[in-house]
Design an enzyme around this catalytic site. Structure first.
Site, PDB file in Angstrom:
ATOM      1  N   ASP A  31       0.796  -1.257   0.068  1.00 18.54           N
ATOM      2  CA  ASP A  31       0.131   0.017  -0.332  1.00 18.54           C
ATOM      3  C   ASP A  31       1.082   1.412  -0.681  1.00 18.54           C
ATOM      4  O   ASP A  31       1.973   1.223   1.133  1.00 18.54           O
ATOM      5  CB  ASP A  31      -1.092   0.145   1.087  1.00 18.54           C
ATOM      6  CG  ASP A  31      -2.170   1.080   1.221  1.00 18.54           C
ATOM      7  OD1 ASP A  31      -3.391   0.793   0.752  1.00 18.54           O
ATOM      8  OD2 ASP A  31      -1.595   2.543   1.294  1.00 18.54           O
ATOM      9  N   ILE A  32       0.958   2.437  -0.713  1.00 20.34           N
ATOM     10  CA  ILE A  32       1.245   3.264  -0.600  1.00 20.34           C
ATOM     11  C   ILE A  32       1.319   4.467   0.696  1.00 20.34           C
ATOM     12  O   ILE A  32       2.385   5.207   0.142  1.00 20.34           O
ATOM     13  CB  ILE A  32       0.384   4.167  -2.148  1.00 20.34           C
ATOM     14  CG1 ILE A  32       2.064   5.152  -3.161  1.00 20.34           C
ATOM     15  CG2 ILE A  32      -0.251   4.904  -1.603  1.00 20.34           C
ATOM     16  CD1 ILE A  32       1.591   6.076  -4.632  1.00 20.34           C
ATOM     17  N   ASN A  88     -12.875  -2.924   2.302  1.00 20.03           N
ATOM     18  CA  ASN A  88     -14.066  -2.224   2.241  1.00 20.03           C
ATOM     19  C   ASN A  88     -15.002  -2.370   0.854  1.00 20.03           C
ATOM     20  O   ASN A  88     -14.593  -2.946  -0.359  1.00 20.03           O
ATOM     21  CB  ASN A  88     -13.088  -0.467   2.333  1.00 20.03           C
ATOM     22  CG  ASN A  88     -12.334  -0.736   3.147  1.00 20.03           C
ATOM     23  OD1 ASN A  88     -12.597  -0.737   4.740  1.00 20.03           O
ATOM     24  ND2 ASN A  88     -11.345  -0.311   3.343  1.00 20.03           N
ATOM     25  N   GLU A  96     -11.773   3.733  -1.160  1.00 25.33           N
ATOM     26  CA  GLU A  96     -11.476   4.327  -2.125  1.00 25.33           C
ATOM     27  C   GLU A  96     -11.229   4.461  -3.502  1.00 25.33           C
ATOM     28  O   GLU A  96     -11.881   4.596  -4.102  1.00 25.33           O
ATOM     29  CB  GLU A  96     -10.363   5.376  -1.855  1.00 25.33           C
ATOM     30  CG  GLU A  96     -10.889   6.082  -0.290  1.00 25.33           C
ATOM     31  CD  GLU A  96      -9.923   6.251   0.386  1.00 25.33           C
ATOM     32  OE1 GLU A  96      -8.336   5.968  -0.270  1.00 25.33           O
ATOM     33  OE2 GLU A  96      -9.447   7.070   1.247  1.00 25.33           O
ATOM     34  N   HIS A 101     -10.004  -5.432  -3.650  1.00 28.95           N
ATOM     35  CA  HIS A 101      -8.755  -5.167  -2.565  1.00 28.95           C
ATOM     36  C   HIS A 101      -9.504  -5.464  -2.073  1.00 28.95           C
ATOM     37  O   HIS A 101      -9.865  -5.567  -0.176  1.00 28.95           O
ATOM     38  CB  HIS A 101      -8.063  -4.280  -2.463  1.00 28.95           C
ATOM     39  CG  HIS A 101      -8.801  -2.291  -2.258  1.00 28.95           C
ATOM     40  ND1 HIS A 101      -9.621  -2.247  -3.026  1.00 28.95           N
ATOM     41  CD2 HIS A 101      -8.483  -2.165  -0.868  1.00 28.95           C
ATOM     42  CE1 HIS A 101     -10.020  -0.886  -2.151  1.00 28.95           C
ATOM     43  NE2 HIS A 101      -9.245  -0.936  -1.142  1.00 28.95           N
ATOM     44  N   MET A 102      -8.510  -7.035  -0.839  1.00 30.38           N
ATOM     45  CA  MET A 102      -7.983  -6.777   0.534  1.00 30.38           C
ATOM     46  C   MET A 102      -7.070  -6.327   1.446  1.00 30.38           C
ATOM     47  O   MET A 102      -5.779  -6.821   0.223  1.00 30.38           O
ATOM     48  CB  MET A 102      -8.214  -8.479   0.857  1.00 30.38           C
ATOM     49  CG  MET A 102      -7.691  -8.961   1.838  1.00 30.38           C
ATOM     50  SD  MET A 102      -7.067 -11.039   1.310  1.00 30.38           S
ATOM     51  CE  MET A 102      -9.151 -11.943   1.424  1.00 30.38           C
ATOM     52  N   HIS A 103      -6.890  -5.504   1.671  1.00 29.21           N
ATOM     53  CA  HIS A 103      -5.906  -5.059   3.252  1.00 29.21           C
ATOM     54  C   HIS A 103      -5.412  -6.530   4.319  1.00 29.21           C
ATOM     55  O   HIS A 103      -6.083  -6.764   4.459  1.00 29.21           O
ATOM     56  CB  HIS A 103      -6.451  -4.038   3.857  1.00 29.21           C
ATOM     57  CG  HIS A 103      -6.744  -2.543   2.663  1.00 29.21           C
ATOM     58  ND1 HIS A 103      -5.800  -1.563   3.234  1.00 29.21           N
ATOM     59  CD2 HIS A 103      -7.914  -2.557   2.263  1.00 29.21           C
ATOM     60  CE1 HIS A 103      -7.290  -0.787   2.326  1.00 29.21           C
ATOM     61  NE2 HIS A 103      -8.396  -1.603   1.898  1.00 29.21           N
TER      62      HIS A 103
HETATM   63  P1  AMP Z   1      -9.724   1.543   0.065  1.00 30.11           P
HETATM   64  O1  AMP Z   1     -10.044   2.343   1.369  1.00 30.11           O
HETATM   65  O2  AMP Z   1     -10.295  -0.204   1.279  1.00 30.11           O
HETATM   66  O3  AMP Z   1     -10.355   1.609  -0.721  1.00 30.11           O
HETATM   67  O4  AMP Z   1      -8.006   1.280  -0.288  1.00 30.11           O
HETATM   68  C1  AMP Z   1      -7.963   1.147  -1.458  1.00 30.11           C
HETATM   69  C2  AMP Z   1      -6.432   1.371  -0.861  1.00 30.11           C
HETATM   70  O5  AMP Z   1      -5.121   2.087  -1.723  1.00 30.11           O
HETATM   71  C3  AMP Z   1      -5.629   2.597   0.307  1.00 30.11           C
HETATM   72  O6  AMP Z   1      -5.026   2.211   1.393  1.00 30.11           O
HETATM   73  C4  AMP Z   1      -4.560   3.829  -0.574  1.00 30.11           C
HETATM   74  O7  AMP Z   1      -3.394   3.617   0.782  1.00 30.11           O
HETATM   75  C5  AMP Z   1      -4.152   2.403  -1.828  1.00 30.11           C
HETATM   76  N1  AMP Z   1      -3.495   3.048  -2.443  1.00 30.11           N
HETATM   77  C6  AMP Z   1      -4.135   3.864  -3.622  1.00 30.11           C
HETATM   78  N2  AMP Z   1      -2.974   4.285  -4.808  1.00 30.11           N
HETATM   79  C7  AMP Z   1      -2.492   3.037  -5.040  1.00 30.11           C
HETATM   80  C8  AMP Z   1      -1.370   2.757  -5.079  1.00 30.11           C
HETATM   81  N3  AMP Z   1      -0.478   3.675  -6.755  1.00 30.11           N
HETATM   82  N4  AMP Z   1      -0.651   1.851  -5.091  1.00 30.11           N
HETATM   83  C9  AMP Z   1      -0.572   1.579  -4.219  1.00 30.11           C
HETATM   84  N5  AMP Z   1      -1.991   1.510  -3.307  1.00 30.11           N
HETATM   85  C10 AMP Z   1      -2.894   2.486  -3.332  1.00 30.11           C
END
Ligand code: AMP
Length: 115
Positions: A31-32, A88, A96, A101-103
């Site tokens: 994650d970025i 989420n 977002e 995606h799975m964190h």
């Molecule tokens: P969510 O709120 O569950 O949709 O999580 C989206 C996640 O994507 C967040 O934790 C961001 O930090 C991550 N994210 C967004 N853009 C990138 C990227 N280019 N590379 C890696 N992670 C990203």
């Protein structure tokens, strides 16, 4: 056809990312904006906007996401102390990026869930 997000560019390696695992079904990358010492996102290679859009034909990819989470948790040294897997969905879930995606988060005590 579901709309692509930045995650499709990561899968195709069109933009820089720290990919830690990739196969024919899923991709995992750091994650970025890490919220814990280990924070990895595991995604299906197919564009599936939300959990609401998962179909029966996606079950292999969904299962693979868990298998990869288990492997990466072990690789990251998280397995024994524990970790959290979070997905989420939509606005109330805080989603977002509209590509499922799975964190995988861990490396410190994460505290209780929200509720
Ligand atoms: P969510 O709120 O569950 O949709 O999580 C989206 C996640 O994507 C967040 O934790 C961001 O930090 C991550 N994210 C967004 N853009 C990138 C990227 N280019 N590379 C890696 N992670 C990203």
């Amino acid at each position: 056809m579901a709309q692509e997000t930045v995650f499709s560019k990561i899968i195709r390696k069109e933009i820089p990312s720290d990919i830690v695992y990739q196969d024919e079904l899923v991709t995992a990358f750091k994650d970025i904006n890490p919220r814990a010492p280990s924070h990895i996102l595991i995604i299906p290679n197919k564009v599936i906007p939300t959990v609401n859009d998962i179909e029966v034909e996606d079950e292999a990819a969904m299962g693979r996401m868990f298998s990869v989470a288990r492997k990466l948790a072990k690789d990251e040294g998280l397995a024994d102390d524990g970790y959290r897997l979070v997905i989420n969905c939509n606005s109330h879930g805080g989603q977002e990026i509209y590509h499922v995606h799975m964190h995988l988060v861990g490396g410190r005590p994460l505290g209780p869930m929200l509720l």
